[in-house]
Design an enzyme around this catalytic site. Structure first.
Site, PDB file in Angstrom:
ATOM      1  N   ASN A 210     -14.882   8.607 -14.740  1.00  0.00           N
ATOM      2  CA  ASN A 210     -14.773  10.017 -14.351  1.00  0.00           C
ATOM      3  C   ASN A 210     -13.910  10.766 -15.360  1.00  0.00           C
ATOM      4  OD1 ASN A 210     -11.899   9.904 -13.481  1.00  0.00           O
ATOM      5  ND2 ASN A 210     -12.761   8.421 -12.032  1.00  0.00           N
ATOM      6  N   ASP A 279     -14.658   4.771  -6.864  1.00  0.00           N
ATOM      7  CA  ASP A 279     -14.847   4.226  -5.516  1.00  0.00           C
ATOM      8  C   ASP A 279     -15.771   3.006  -5.525  1.00  0.00           C
ATOM      9  OD1 ASP A 279     -13.209   6.001  -4.129  1.00  0.00           O
ATOM     10  OD2 ASP A 279     -14.729   7.567  -4.249  1.00  0.00           O
ATOM     11  N   LYS A 289     -26.176  -6.580 -23.402  1.00  0.00           N
ATOM     12  CA  LYS A 289     -26.494  -5.157 -23.237  1.00  0.00           C
ATOM     13  C   LYS A 289     -27.824  -5.005 -22.479  1.00  0.00           C
ATOM     14  CE  LYS A 289     -27.323  -0.963 -25.842  1.00  0.00           C
ATOM     15  NZ  LYS A 289     -27.781  -0.425 -27.101  1.00  0.00           N
ATOM     16  N   PRO A 305     -11.718  -1.880  -4.174  1.00  0.00           N
ATOM     17  CA  PRO A 305     -10.587  -1.899  -3.244  1.00  0.00           C
ATOM     18  C   PRO A 305      -9.852  -0.568  -3.300  1.00  0.00           C
ATOM     19  CG  PRO A 305     -10.076  -3.143  -5.241  1.00  0.00           C
ATOM     20  CD  PRO A 305     -11.533  -2.797  -5.315  1.00  0.00           C
ATOM     21  N   ASP A 306      -9.261  -0.163  -2.179  1.00  0.00           N
ATOM     22  CA  ASP A 306      -8.448   1.052  -2.160  1.00  0.00           C
ATOM     23  C   ASP A 306      -7.014   0.641  -2.508  1.00  0.00           C
ATOM     24  OD1 ASP A 306      -6.750   3.216  -1.319  1.00  0.00           O
ATOM     25  OD2 ASP A 306      -8.509   4.039  -0.302  1.00  0.00           O
ATOM     26  N   ILE A 307      -6.576   1.021  -3.691  1.00  0.00           N
ATOM     27  CA  ILE A 307      -5.293   0.527  -4.204  1.00  0.00           C
ATOM     28  C   ILE A 307      -4.121   1.056  -3.387  1.00  0.00           C
ATOM     29  CG2 ILE A 307      -3.769   0.426  -6.232  1.00  0.00           C
ATOM     30  CD1 ILE A 307      -6.432   0.644  -7.903  1.00  0.00           C
ATOM     31  N   LYS A 337      -6.171  11.750   5.771  1.00  0.00           N
ATOM     32  CA  LYS A 337      -6.046  10.660   4.794  1.00  0.00           C
ATOM     33  C   LYS A 337      -4.649  10.029   4.839  1.00  0.00           C
ATOM     34  CE  LYS A 337      -8.847  11.452   1.435  1.00  0.00           C
ATOM     35  NZ  LYS A 337      -9.445  12.053   0.253  1.00  0.00           N
ATOM     36  N   LYS A 341      -4.703   6.071   5.617  1.00  0.00           N
ATOM     37  CA  LYS A 341      -4.244   5.119   4.602  1.00  0.00           C
ATOM     38  C   LYS A 341      -2.803   4.676   4.861  1.00  0.00           C
ATOM     39  CE  LYS A 341      -7.369   6.796   0.993  1.00  0.00           C
ATOM     40  NZ  LYS A 341      -7.717   6.571  -0.398  1.00  0.00           N
TER      41      LYS A 341
HETATM   42  O1  C5P Z   1      -9.962   8.324  -0.593  1.00  0.00           O
HETATM   43  P1  C5P Z   1      -9.649   9.129  -1.797  1.00  0.00           P
HETATM   44  O2  C5P Z   1     -10.243   8.601  -3.068  1.00  0.00           O
HETATM   45  O3  C5P Z   1      -9.889  10.599  -1.647  1.00  0.00           O
HETATM   46  O4  C5P Z   1      -8.057   8.993  -1.912  1.00  0.00           O
HETATM   47  C1  C5P Z   1      -7.359   9.436  -3.012  1.00  0.00           C
HETATM   48  C2  C5P Z   1      -6.075   8.661  -3.102  1.00  0.00           C
HETATM   49  O5  C5P Z   1      -6.313   7.275  -2.970  1.00  0.00           O
HETATM   50  C3  C5P Z   1      -5.391   8.808  -4.438  1.00  0.00           C
HETATM   51  O6  C5P Z   1      -4.013   8.645  -4.243  1.00  0.00           O
HETATM   52  C4  C5P Z   1      -5.981   7.641  -5.241  1.00  0.00           C
HETATM   53  O7  C5P Z   1      -5.140   7.268  -6.313  1.00  0.00           O
HETATM   54  C5  C5P Z   1      -6.076   6.586  -4.184  1.00  0.00           C
HETATM   55  N1  C5P Z   1      -7.171   5.631  -4.349  1.00  0.00           N
HETATM   56  C6  C5P Z   1      -6.874   4.315  -4.653  1.00  0.00           C
HETATM   57  N2  C5P Z   1      -7.882   3.393  -4.740  1.00  0.00           N
HETATM   58  C7  C5P Z   1      -9.165   3.754  -4.559  1.00  0.00           C
HETATM   59  C8  C5P Z   1      -9.481   5.084  -4.255  1.00  0.00           C
HETATM   60  C9  C5P Z   1      -8.449   5.998  -4.166  1.00  0.00           C
HETATM   61  O8  C5P Z   1      -5.694   3.973  -4.807  1.00  0.00           O
HETATM   62  N3  C5P Z   1     -10.115   2.850  -4.667  1.00  0.00           N
END
Ligand code: C5P
Length: 400
Positions: A210, A279, A289, A305-307, A337, A341
């Site tokens: 992105n 995401d 390739k 994974p959501d960090i 959110k 989270k």
């Molecule tokens: O769910 P969303 O992407 O809108 O959330 C944004 C927040 O979550 C930001 O703080 C981003 O750095 C964090 N994030 C993350 N890991 C992901 C997606 C988002 O830490 N896979």
């Protein structure tokens, strides 16, 4: 550490004999790490030339409010936003009176009205003018409004009088400027910040990513380090220099970013997830390739994974801060959110506003925590980062 490191100081020079000392003041500010731009009033230019101050500051000197060309370069509102501090040295009796009146009939007074940043005045005038009740009242009014004042010093004046009214020495003014930024609000704390985009590889040459520039995360890292924190920046690929006193860990994918963060969570007091983490990632990585063949191609993606949520779920966990980039119902979505989270704080951005956000140097945000919120109006990302760090410091749990 120099407390003016990376600060933008706008120096206003007005028409007094002490204007020649402004040249030395520029050097003094720069030696303490500041970037300096100069505004001169018409009268100031009678005492010292713009060329001198331009050469010393390394930037064109701003003189006119109604100069279309100058406004195209950096207009008065941009200058006002650029400044982390406006120093007026020398500040004449006339300038003080015009500030009291809220005049905006030249560039300096307009910028003084338009800047959200602190203003430090170094008055310089004849001792009788300084003692005049009109000046005394003006000084009291400006102090009441929150402006800061350094000097004047006492001594022999250019006009032969002896008394108060000499501009303070440049080094003393620079020290006063520095003192305004002394923070140390995070000294002894360890801060981990994610920044930039992630790259999700498809094959050895292609990836999904992105447009995140990383500017906000880097500004936060700089602000945290300035506030005295030991700061680690886990960064996706960006074109930015590592801020001074910040340790940078370079990663590519979300998975790598997660691992880099989890490995450094021990002893971490504050985590700020500022990265634009992809995401999804390709379900399979092709070691060769990918060749084109059909007219269409389908990519299967799986969730990353959501960090920030993983950090918030760790035990023990640091004070965890996330970002929410939203296009509608910004506050509502951000608060949702924050809860989902299990964050301690979230910084909500309206990304539908094209003037701010992703690649811009400016941003505006609303910071939310469980019991409160605060709107931070549009400012440079550097300035905003310092305000966010101050809010984080204010919300940290008190340890006895
Ligand atoms: O769910 P969303 O992407 O809108 O959330 C944004 C927040 O979550 C930001 O703080 C981003 O750095 C964090 N994030 C993350 N890991 C992901 C997606 C988002 O830490 N896979």
């Amino acid at each position: 550490m120099a407390h003016l490191f990376n600060r933008n100081v706008l120096l206003g020079v007005t028409g007094g004999i002490a204007a020649y000392k402004s040249a030395e003041l520029i050097r003094q500010l720069q030696e303490r790490g500041a970037r300096v731009r100069v505004i001169m009033t018409g009268a100031a230019q009678e005492f010292i030339t713009p060329l001198t101050l331009q050469a010393l500051s390394g930037n064109p000197v701003h003189t006119d409010l109604l100069d279309a060309e100058a406004e195209q370069g950096m207009g008065h509102i941009e200058l006002a936003r650029w400044a982390d501090l406006l120093v007026v040295a020398p500040a004449t009796a006339d300038l003080l009176a015009r500030l009291v009146a809220g005049r905006a009939d030249d560039l300096l007074t307009t910028v003084a009205l338009a800047t959200p940043s602190p203003i430090l005045l170094a008055p310089a005038m004849n001792q009788q003018m300084w003692r005049d009740p009109a000046t005394s009242r003006n000084v009291a009014t400006l102090l009441e409004r929150g402006m800061k004042m350094i000097g004047p010093a006492e001594g022999l004046q250019a006009c032969g009088d002896i008394g108060p009214g000499r501009m303070e020495e440049p080094a003393t003014i620079a020290e006063a400027a520095e003192a305004l930024f002394e923070s140390g609000i995070l000294s002894g704390k360890r801060v981990l910040i994610t920044a930039g985009p992630t790259r999700e590889a498809l094959d050895p040459v292609r990836y999904i990513s992105n447009h995140s520039s990383g500017k906000m995360g880097y500004a936060l890292a700089r602000a945290a380090a300035e506030a005295g924190a030991r700061t680690i920046l886990v960064s996706g690929p960006v074109r930015l220099d590592t801020p001074e006193h910040v340790e940078r860990v370079a990663v590519n994918s979300a998975q790598e970013m997660l691992e880099a963060c989890m490995a450094r969570l021990t002893d971490c007091d504050i985590f700020i997830g500022c990265a634009a983490v992809a995401d999804y990632r390709p379900a399979e990585w092709q070691s060769e390739k990918i060749k084109k063949s059909d007219q269409e191609m389908t990519l299967r993606l799986v969730r990353n994974p959501d960090i920030v949520a993983s950090v918030a779920a760790a035990e023990p966990r640091p004070f965890t801060v996330g970002f929410a980039a939203e296009t509608n119902n910004v506050i509502e979505h951000a608060r949702e959110k924050l809860l989902r989270k299990r964050l301690d704080m979230i910084i909500a951005n309206d990304v539908s506003d094209e003037r701010i956000g992703f690649n811009s140097d400016f941003n505006a945000a609303t910071v939310l925590w469980p019991e409160g919120e605060q709107a931070l109006p549009q400012a440079s990302k550097e300035n905003l980062a310092r305000q966010i760090i101050a809010l984080v410091a204010g919300q940290l749990p008190v340890v006895n």
